[in-house]
Design a protein around this motif. Structure first.
Motif, mmCIF file in Angstrom:
data_model
loop_
_atom_site.group_PDB
_atom_site.id
_atom_site.type_symbol
_atom_site.label_atom_id
_atom_site.label_comp_id
_atom_site.label_asym_id
_atom_site.label_seq_id
_atom_site.Cartn_x
_atom_site.Cartn_y
_atom_site.Cartn_z
ATOM 1 N N GLY A 141 0.982 -1.322 0.004
ATOM 2 C CA GLY A 141 -0.160 -0.065 0.023
ATOM 3 C C GLY A 141 0.996 1.366 -0.022
ATOM 4 N N ASP A 142 1.944 1.194 0.762
ATOM 5 C CA ASP A 142 3.017 2.348 0.669
ATOM 6 C C ASP A 142 3.522 2.559 -0.644
ATOM 7 O OD1 ASP A 142 2.314 2.858 3.568
ATOM 8 O OD2 ASP A 142 4.104 1.724 4.184
ATOM 9 N N ILE A 143 3.993 1.525 -1.284
ATOM 10 C CA ILE A 143 4.568 1.537 -2.490
ATOM 11 C C ILE A 143 3.437 2.011 -3.513
ATOM 12 C CG2 ILE A 143 5.323 -0.039 -4.390
ATOM 13 C CD1 ILE A 143 6.707 -1.630 -2.147
ATOM 14 N N LEU A 144 2.145 1.625 -3.465
ATOM 15 C CA LEU A 144 0.967 2.350 -4.519
ATOM 16 C C LEU A 144 1.024 3.817 -4.217
ATOM 17 C CD1 LEU A 144 -1.553 -0.511 -4.025
ATOM 18 C CD2 LEU A 144 -0.211 0.204 -6.125
ATOM 19 N N LEU A 145 1.015 4.325 -2.831
ATOM 20 C CA LEU A 145 0.828 5.587 -2.457
ATOM 21 C C LEU A 145 2.114 6.343 -3.254
ATOM 22 C CD1 LEU A 145 -0.412 5.735 0.863
ATOM 23 C CD2 LEU A 145 -1.714 6.531 -0.850
ATOM 24 N N LYS A 146 3.396 5.855 -3.016
ATOM 25 C CA LYS A 146 4.290 6.740 -3.503
ATOM 26 C C LYS A 146 4.510 6.615 -4.904
ATOM 27 C CE LYS A 146 7.026 6.088 0.699
ATOM 28 N NZ LYS A 146 8.088 5.689 1.516
ATOM 29 N N ALA A 166 1.979 6.586 -6.790
ATOM 30 C CA ALA A 166 0.787 7.375 -7.391
ATOM 31 C C ALA A 166 1.158 8.983 -7.071
ATOM 32 C CB ALA A 166 -0.509 7.465 -6.673
ATOM 33 N N GLY A 167 2.137 9.155 -6.170
ATOM 34 C CA GLY A 167 2.720 10.421 -6.087
ATOM 35 C C GLY A 167 3.613 10.804 -7.067
ATOM 36 N N CYS A 168 4.226 9.950 -7.748
ATOM 37 C CA CYS A 168 5.266 10.274 -8.938
ATOM 38 C C CYS A 168 4.418 10.548 -10.066
ATOM 39 C CB CYS A 168 6.108 8.970 -9.039
ATOM 40 S SG CYS A 168 7.383 8.823 -7.787
ATOM 41 N N LEU A 169 3.359 10.331 -10.055
ATOM 42 C CA LEU A 169 2.397 10.840 -11.345
ATOM 43 C C LEU A 169 2.332 12.316 -11.248
ATOM 44 C CD1 LEU A 169 -0.805 8.420 -10.938
ATOM 45 C CD2 LEU A 169 1.090 8.434 -12.684
ATOM 46 N N PHE A 170 2.501 12.987 -10.284
ATOM 47 C CA PHE A 170 2.846 14.435 -10.104
ATOM 48 C C PHE A 170 4.319 15.109 -10.365
ATOM 49 C CE2 PHE A 170 -0.719 12.817 -8.111
ATOM 50 C CZ PHE A 170 -2.204 13.590 -8.612
ATOM 51 N N ASP A 171 5.287 14.279 -10.617
ATOM 52 C CA ASP A 171 6.487 14.594 -10.648
ATOM 53 C C ASP A 171 6.668 15.588 -11.979
ATOM 54 O OD1 ASP A 171 9.430 12.984 -9.728
ATOM 55 O OD2 ASP A 171 9.574 14.162 -11.647
ATOM 56 N N VAL A 172 7.607 16.515 -11.815
ATOM 57 C CA VAL A 172 7.864 17.397 -12.830
ATOM 58 C C VAL A 172 8.636 17.019 -14.299
ATOM 59 C CG1 VAL A 172 8.075 19.362 -11.095
ATOM 60 C CG2 VAL A 172 10.102 18.247 -11.886
ATOM 61 N N GLU A 173 8.939 16.011 -13.852
ATOM 62 C CA GLU A 173 9.746 15.255 -15.140
ATOM 63 C C GLU A 173 9.052 14.233 -15.868
ATOM 64 O OE1 GLU A 173 12.833 15.831 -16.295
ATOM 65 O OE2 GLU A 173 13.401 17.541 -14.639
ATOM 66 N N LEU A 174 8.673 14.409 -17.294
ATOM 67 C CA LEU A 174 7.752 13.667 -18.141
ATOM 68 C C LEU A 174 8.503 12.381 -17.998
ATOM 69 C CD1 LEU A 174 5.616 13.388 -19.947
ATOM 70 C CD2 LEU A 174 7.180 14.007 -21.696
ATOM 71 N N PRO A 175 9.270 11.556 -17.916
ATOM 72 C CA PRO A 175 9.962 10.023 -18.076
ATOM 73 C C PRO A 175 9.378 9.593 -16.733
ATOM 74 C CG PRO A 175 11.732 11.531 -18.909
ATOM 75 C CD PRO A 175 10.577 12.444 -18.400
ATOM 76 N N VAL A 176 9.459 10.260 -15.588
ATOM 77 C CA VAL A 176 9.063 9.890 -14.255
ATOM 78 C C VAL A 176 7.755 9.631 -14.262
ATOM 79 C CG1 VAL A 176 9.304 10.246 -11.756
ATOM 80 C CG2 VAL A 176 11.005 10.846 -13.051
ATOM 81 N N ARG A 177 6.876 10.790 -14.707
ATOM 82 C CA ARG A 177 5.217 10.522 -14.788
ATOM 83 C C ARG A 177 4.747 9.364 -15.623
ATOM 84 N NH1 ARG A 177 5.449 16.235 -15.968
ATOM 85 N NH2 ARG A 177 4.689 15.788 -18.091
ATOM 86 N N TYR A 178 5.751 8.987 -16.800
ATOM 87 C CA TYR A 178 5.476 7.936 -17.605
ATOM 88 C C TYR A 178 5.592 6.555 -17.037
ATOM 89 C CZ TYR A 178 5.496 4.828 -21.542
ATOM 90 O OH TYR A 178 5.219 3.490 -22.307
ATOM 91 N N ALA A 179 6.819 6.609 -16.389
ATOM 92 C CA ALA A 179 7.168 5.355 -15.525
ATOM 93 C C ALA A 179 6.296 5.192 -14.375
ATOM 94 C CB ALA A 179 8.643 5.556 -14.943
ATOM 95 N N ALA A 180 5.686 6.226 -13.854
ATOM 96 C CA ALA A 180 4.681 6.074 -12.960
ATOM 97 C C ALA A 180 3.381 5.580 -13.186
ATOM 98 C CB ALA A 180 4.613 7.248 -11.810
ATOM 99 N N THR A 201 -6.722 10.768 -4.332
ATOM 100 C CA THR A 201 -5.762 10.273 -5.021
ATOM 101 C C THR A 201 -5.881 9.718 -6.652
ATOM 102 O OG1 THR A 201 -4.546 9.710 -3.004
ATOM 103 C CG2 THR A 201 -3.667 8.882 -5.079
ATOM 104 N N LEU A 202 -7.048 8.747 -6.391
ATOM 105 C CA LEU A 202 -7.271 8.282 -7.877
ATOM 106 C C LEU A 202 -7.733 9.142 -9.026
ATOM 107 C CD1 LEU A 202 -8.823 4.758 -6.704
ATOM 108 C CD2 LEU A 202 -6.523 5.314 -7.724
ATOM 109 N N ARG A 203 -8.605 10.223 -8.444
ATOM 110 C CA ARG A 203 -8.963 11.479 -9.304
ATOM 111 C C ARG A 203 -7.678 12.119 -9.930
ATOM 112 N NH1 ARG A 203 -12.182 14.062 -5.945
ATOM 113 N NH2 ARG A 203 -14.225 12.475 -6.365
ATOM 114 N N GLY A 204 -6.893 12.571 -9.201
ATOM 115 C CA GLY A 204 -5.739 13.252 -9.380
ATOM 116 C C GLY A 204 -4.911 12.484 -10.470
ATOM 117 N N ALA A 205 -4.756 10.732 -10.207
ATOM 118 C CA ALA A 205 -4.194 10.024 -10.982
ATOM 119 C C ALA A 205 -4.608 10.153 -12.552
ATOM 120 C CB ALA A 205 -4.075 8.759 -10.317
ATOM 121 N N VAL A 206 -5.996 9.789 -12.499
ATOM 122 C CA VAL A 206 -6.704 10.016 -13.935
ATOM 123 C C VAL A 206 -6.272 11.141 -14.537
ATOM 124 C CG1 VAL A 206 -8.761 9.948 -15.012
ATOM 125 C CG2 VAL A 206 -8.479 8.246 -13.157
ATOM 126 N N GLN A 207 -6.546 12.432 -13.885
ATOM 127 C CA GLN A 207 -6.065 13.738 -14.351
ATOM 128 C C GLN A 207 -4.523 13.592 -15.084
ATOM 129 O OE1 GLN A 207 -7.217 16.279 -11.471
ATOM 130 N NE2 GLN A 207 -9.446 16.452 -12.330
#
Length: 147
Positions: A83-88, A90-104, A127-133
């Motif tokens: 669960g912690d890994i999932l949260l972290k 999901a947090g990387c979806l908001f990274d400033v770097e595009l390759p990190v967002r893609y990997a997330a 979190t899920l709503r933000g992830a979808v966006q």
């Protein structure tokens, strides 16, 4: 150990990135070997998971990939840790770097397929709503050949 103890300007991030990719590539080889899987999980939790919050984008992306490759083993290891890994992730979806967002995005998709309900429930509706966006924004950023 030398990487962990080195000064920031002395760390060879490319070498650690290669180690993360090598560890991930070994997943199918160690699968079913309890001792080796335990060691791989220990390495991931000790060295890859902290990389998700480090300032080096390539390490964040490599760590996301390595963690996602071991998703089955990590999901079986501990629901709370997963669960912690999932949260972290999901947090990387908001990274400033595009390759990190893609990997997330790729990692989260793979990890959610294997997530036990107790682990997946750690992801809140917000979190899920933000992830979808973020995923939709990522599609827009990188383009889509099918349109």
């Amino acid at each position: 150990q030398s990487y962990a103890n080195a000064d920031a300007d002395q760390k060879q991030h490319g070498v650690k990135e290669g180690v993360l990719f090598a560890l991930g590539s070994l997943c199918s080889v160690v699968a079913g070997r309890t001792k080796q899987v335990s060691k791989a999980i220990e390495l991931l939790l000790t060295h890859a998971l902290p990389d998700l919050s480090r300032p080096v984008p390539n390490l964040r992306a490599a760590a996301l990939w390595a963690l996602s490759v071991y998703r089955r083993q990590l999901a079986s290891y501990s629901q709370e840790t997963y669960g912690d890994i999932l949260l972290k992730t999901a947090g990387c979806l908001f990274d400033v770097e595009l390759p990190v967002r893609y990997a997330a995005c790729s990692a989260l998709r793979a990890m959610l397929e294997r997530a036990p309900p107790e682990s997946a429930s750690r992801l809140t509706e917000d979190t899920l709503r933000g992830a979808v966006q973020q995923i939709l924004g990522l599609i827009e950023s990188v383009g889509n050949d099918e349109t």
